[in-house]
Design a protein around this motif. Structure first.
Motif, PDB file in Angstrom:
ATOM      1  N   UNK A 154       0.836  -1.207   0.000  1.00  0.00           N
ATOM      2  CA  UNK A 154       0.000   0.000   0.000  1.00  0.00           C
ATOM      3  C   UNK A 154       0.872   1.260   0.000  1.00  0.00           C
ATOM      4  N   UNK A 155       1.863   1.298   0.899  1.00  0.00           N
ATOM      5  CA  UNK A 155       2.745   2.471   0.994  1.00  0.00           C
ATOM      6  C   UNK A 155       3.547   2.671  -0.283  1.00  0.00           C
ATOM      7  N   UNK A 156       3.964   1.563  -0.873  1.00  0.00           N
ATOM      8  CA  UNK A 156       4.740   1.637  -2.127  1.00  0.00           C
ATOM      9  C   UNK A 156       3.858   2.182  -3.250  1.00  0.00           C
ATOM     10  N   UNK A 157       2.619   1.722  -3.304  1.00  0.00           N
ATOM     11  CA  UNK A 157       1.694   2.211  -4.335  1.00  0.00           C
ATOM     12  C   UNK A 157       1.430   3.703  -4.148  1.00  0.00           C
ATOM     13  N   UNK A 158       1.198   4.108  -2.911  1.00  0.00           N
ATOM     14  CA  UNK A 158       0.920   5.525  -2.637  1.00  0.00           C
ATOM     15  C   UNK A 158       2.140   6.386  -2.973  1.00  0.00           C
ATOM     16  N   UNK A 159       3.340   5.877  -2.661  1.00  0.00           N
ATOM     17  CA  UNK A 159       4.563   6.639  -2.949  1.00  0.00           C
ATOM     18  C   UNK A 159       4.747   6.764  -4.462  1.00  0.00           C
ATOM     19  N   UNK A 160       4.520   5.680  -5.195  1.00  0.00           N
ATOM     20  CA  UNK A 160       4.681   5.720  -6.652  1.00  0.00           C
ATOM     21  C   UNK A 160       3.694   6.696  -7.279  1.00  0.00           C
ATOM     22  N   UNK A 161       2.450   6.624  -6.843  1.00  0.00           N
ATOM     23  CA  UNK A 161       1.434   7.523  -7.417  1.00  0.00           C
ATOM     24  C   UNK A 161       1.742   8.977  -7.047  1.00  0.00           C
ATOM     25  N   UNK A 162       2.303   9.175  -5.862  1.00  0.00           N
ATOM     26  CA  UNK A 162       2.712  10.540  -5.488  1.00  0.00           C
ATOM     27  C   UNK A 162       3.810  11.037  -6.433  1.00  0.00           C
ATOM     28  N   UNK A 163       4.789  10.161  -6.724  1.00  0.00           N
ATOM     29  CA  UNK A 163       5.886  10.568  -7.613  1.00  0.00           C
ATOM     30  C   UNK A 163       5.372  10.851  -9.026  1.00  0.00           C
ATOM     31  N   UNK A 164       4.389  10.096  -9.460  1.00  0.00           N
ATOM     32  CA  UNK A 164       3.780  10.367 -10.775  1.00  0.00           C
ATOM     33  C   UNK A 164       3.091  11.734 -10.756  1.00  0.00           C
ATOM     34  N   UNK A 165       2.397  12.006  -9.681  1.00  0.00           N
ATOM     35  CA  UNK A 165       1.697  13.290  -9.541  1.00  0.00           C
ATOM     36  C   UNK A 165       2.700  14.443  -9.613  1.00  0.00           C
ATOM     37  N   UNK A 166       3.815  14.283  -8.899  1.00  0.00           N
ATOM     38  CA  UNK A 166       4.884  15.300  -8.890  1.00  0.00           C
ATOM     39  C   UNK A 166       5.476  15.452 -10.298  1.00  0.00           C
ATOM     40  N   UNK A 167       5.677  14.329 -10.953  1.00  0.00           N
ATOM     41  CA  UNK A 167       6.257  14.329 -12.287  1.00  0.00           C
ATOM     42  C   UNK A 167       5.362  15.079 -13.289  1.00  0.00           C
ATOM     43  N   UNK A 168       4.061  14.851 -13.210  1.00  0.00           N
ATOM     44  CA  UNK A 168       3.147  15.543 -14.144  1.00  0.00           C
ATOM     45  C   UNK A 168       3.069  17.028 -13.816  1.00  0.00           C
ATOM     46  N   UNK A 169       3.185  17.350 -12.539  1.00  0.00           N
ATOM     47  CA  UNK A 169       3.201  18.775 -12.158  1.00  0.00           C
ATOM     48  C   UNK A 169       4.432  19.438 -12.776  1.00  0.00           C
ATOM     49  N   UNK A 170       5.588  18.791 -12.603  1.00  0.00           N
ATOM     50  CA  UNK A 170       6.844  19.416 -13.035  1.00  0.00           C
ATOM     51  C   UNK A 170       7.028  19.362 -14.550  1.00  0.00           C
ATOM     52  N   UNK A 171       6.662  18.258 -15.178  1.00  0.00           N
ATOM     53  CA  UNK A 171       6.911  18.114 -16.617  1.00  0.00           C
ATOM     54  C   UNK A 171       5.860  18.769 -17.494  1.00  0.00           C
ATOM     55  N   UNK A 172       4.608  18.750 -17.027  1.00  0.00           N
ATOM     56  CA  UNK A 172       3.533  19.222 -17.913  1.00  0.00           C
ATOM     57  C   UNK A 172       2.795  20.431 -17.346  1.00  0.00           C
ATOM     58  N   UNK A 173       3.321  20.963 -16.247  1.00  0.00           N
ATOM     59  CA  UNK A 173       2.732  22.173 -15.682  1.00  0.00           C
ATOM     60  C   UNK A 173       1.254  21.987 -15.306  1.00  0.00           C
ATOM     61  N   UNK A 174       0.946  20.806 -14.811  1.00  0.00           N
ATOM     62  CA  UNK A 174      -0.434  20.534 -14.361  1.00  0.00           C
ATOM     63  C   UNK A 174      -0.529  20.873 -12.870  1.00  0.00           C
ATOM     64  N   UNK A 175      -1.667  21.428 -12.455  1.00  0.00           N
ATOM     65  CA  UNK A 175      -1.866  21.707 -11.032  1.00  0.00           C
ATOM     66  C   UNK A 175      -2.209  20.381 -10.351  1.00  0.00           C
ATOM     67  N   UNK A 176      -1.164  19.679  -9.905  1.00  0.00           N
ATOM     68  CA  UNK A 176      -1.380  18.365  -9.276  1.00  0.00           C
ATOM     69  C   UNK A 176      -0.592  18.319  -7.970  1.00  0.00           C
TER      70      UNK A 176
END
Ligand code: NDP
Length: 322
Positions: A154-176
């Motif tokens: 569960x923690x690994x899944x949440x951490x991965x999805x958090x990193x994806x969220x951060x990645x889309x914020x930084x790479x695509x300028x999405x408010x995430x």
């Protein structure tokens, strides 16, 4: 919020504890609320019904691990804000169902981020992160800068999805952004969670049941807050001028034993007379200590929880007694 413009929110996992409270909160802010469930929408939704909002929200049955369905959902509902709450949310269950847990959290999150990127980058996205991302904090409370150190699927899944969220914020300028919420409870908490198990058993025992409540390690330390207060923090995070992650917690951690003790004390009972410790419930990877520093949320969001552990327990017991 400008009262003339009615905003639209899409809550993934609306029928869960947080989804239901968030829906009620957003309705009070005059949002138009859409929400997803995996079940048939004609079925009763006990949480939404108990808050008296089942007929006030627009329910949609969607399989979030299917990208086309998520894209269609976003195009159909045109939300201003998306709250990604749907998940297999039990840590202990995640050891038995690791694949389903990862899928429900990581795949659904990437589907949302990708669909937002393709359809409308103005949509704001909230991802429900967790204290479990930090693993055992020891005595030093976790802040937004604490390294991720999950120790369950569960923690690994949440951490991965958090990193994806951060990645889309930084790479695509999405408010995430991610809210790292520590444990929060209410009468809507599913029955398989230990706090709800304790409260229900305690109430039955107070009414004469002779049962013994079997629990695992009572020394684990957690930060417990009141769910209706936490959903406001999710909303506040999306009202900021730019996306940032926040720890949401009370800042006070207590042992599971003290949760049990306070619950039984409410009825003038002694917990030791009613509890059996079952070693089978112990997990080697159990997080022993989870502490949080919610200072950033207090300063930046002006968010501070009013209810502490005693109020949480009282609230759950009183609702159960009703
Ligand atoms: P709940 O379990 O009450 O609700 C989550 C909802 O997600 C369920 O109602 C269910 O809706 C849906 N769901 C369950 N399993 C799956 C699955 N395998 N695939 C897709 N959807 C699924 O959780 P909470 O409301 O307490 O939590 C909301 C979010 O916040 C979750 O992501 C949780 O992990 C996270 N979180 C919660 C904390 C807490 O203390 N409550 C702490 C930190 C994070 P349906 O059956 O209608 O589809």
């Amino acid at each position: 919020m400008n009262r003339n413009i009615k905003k639209t929110a899409l809550i993934l996992g609306i029928a869960g504890q947080d989804g239901s409270f968030l829906a009620r909160f957003l309705l009070s802010k005059n949002y138009s609320v859409f929400g997803t469930t995996r079940k048939k929408i004609s079925l009763d939704q006990p949480n939404l019904r108990s808050l008296n909002i089942q007929k006030k929200v627009n329910l949609l049955s969607v399989e979030l691990i299917n990208y086309e369905s998520v894209l269609e959902l976003i195009l159909k509902t045109s939300p201003d804000e998306i709250y990604c709450l749907a998940a297999q949310s039990s840590v202990s269950h995640s050891f038995q169902k690791p694949r389903a847990t990862l899928e429900s959290i990581i795949i659904s999150t990437i589907n949302v981020l990708e669909a937002v990127k393709k359809s409308n980058k103005e949509i704001k996205v909230y991802f429900a992160g967790s204290s479990e991302c930090f693993g055992d904090t020891g005595i030093e409370p976790a802040t937004e800068n604490t390294p991720l150190n999950p120790c369950s699927p569960y923690g690994i899944a949440k951490s991965s999805a958090h990193l994806l969220t951060k990645n889309y914020k930084e790479n695509y300028n999405i408010f995430a952004c991610t809210g790292f919420l520590f444990n929060h409870e209410s009468s809507l908490r599913p029955e398989n969670f230990v706090t709800q198990k304790i409260i229900r058993s305690c109430v039955r025992i107070s009414k004469g049941s002779q049962e013994k409540l079997e629990l695992g390690n009572l020394s684990i330390i957690r930060d417990w807050g009141w769910a209706p207060e936490y959903v406001e923090a999710m909303w506040l995070m999306l009202q900021r001028p730019y996306p940032e992650d926040f720890i949401i917690a009370t800042g006070q951690s207590n042992s599971l034993q003290s949760f049990v003790e306070t619950s039984f004390n409410y009825f003038g009972l002694h917990w030791r007379d009613h509890i059996l410790i079952n070693k089978e419930f112990f997990r080697e990877t159990d997080i022993l200590v989870s502490r949080a520093n919610p200072e950033k949320a207090r300063k930046v969001l002006d968010w501070q929880p009013k209810k502490k552990i005693e109020d949480v327990i009282r609230g759950m017991i009183e609702h159960r007694m009703d």
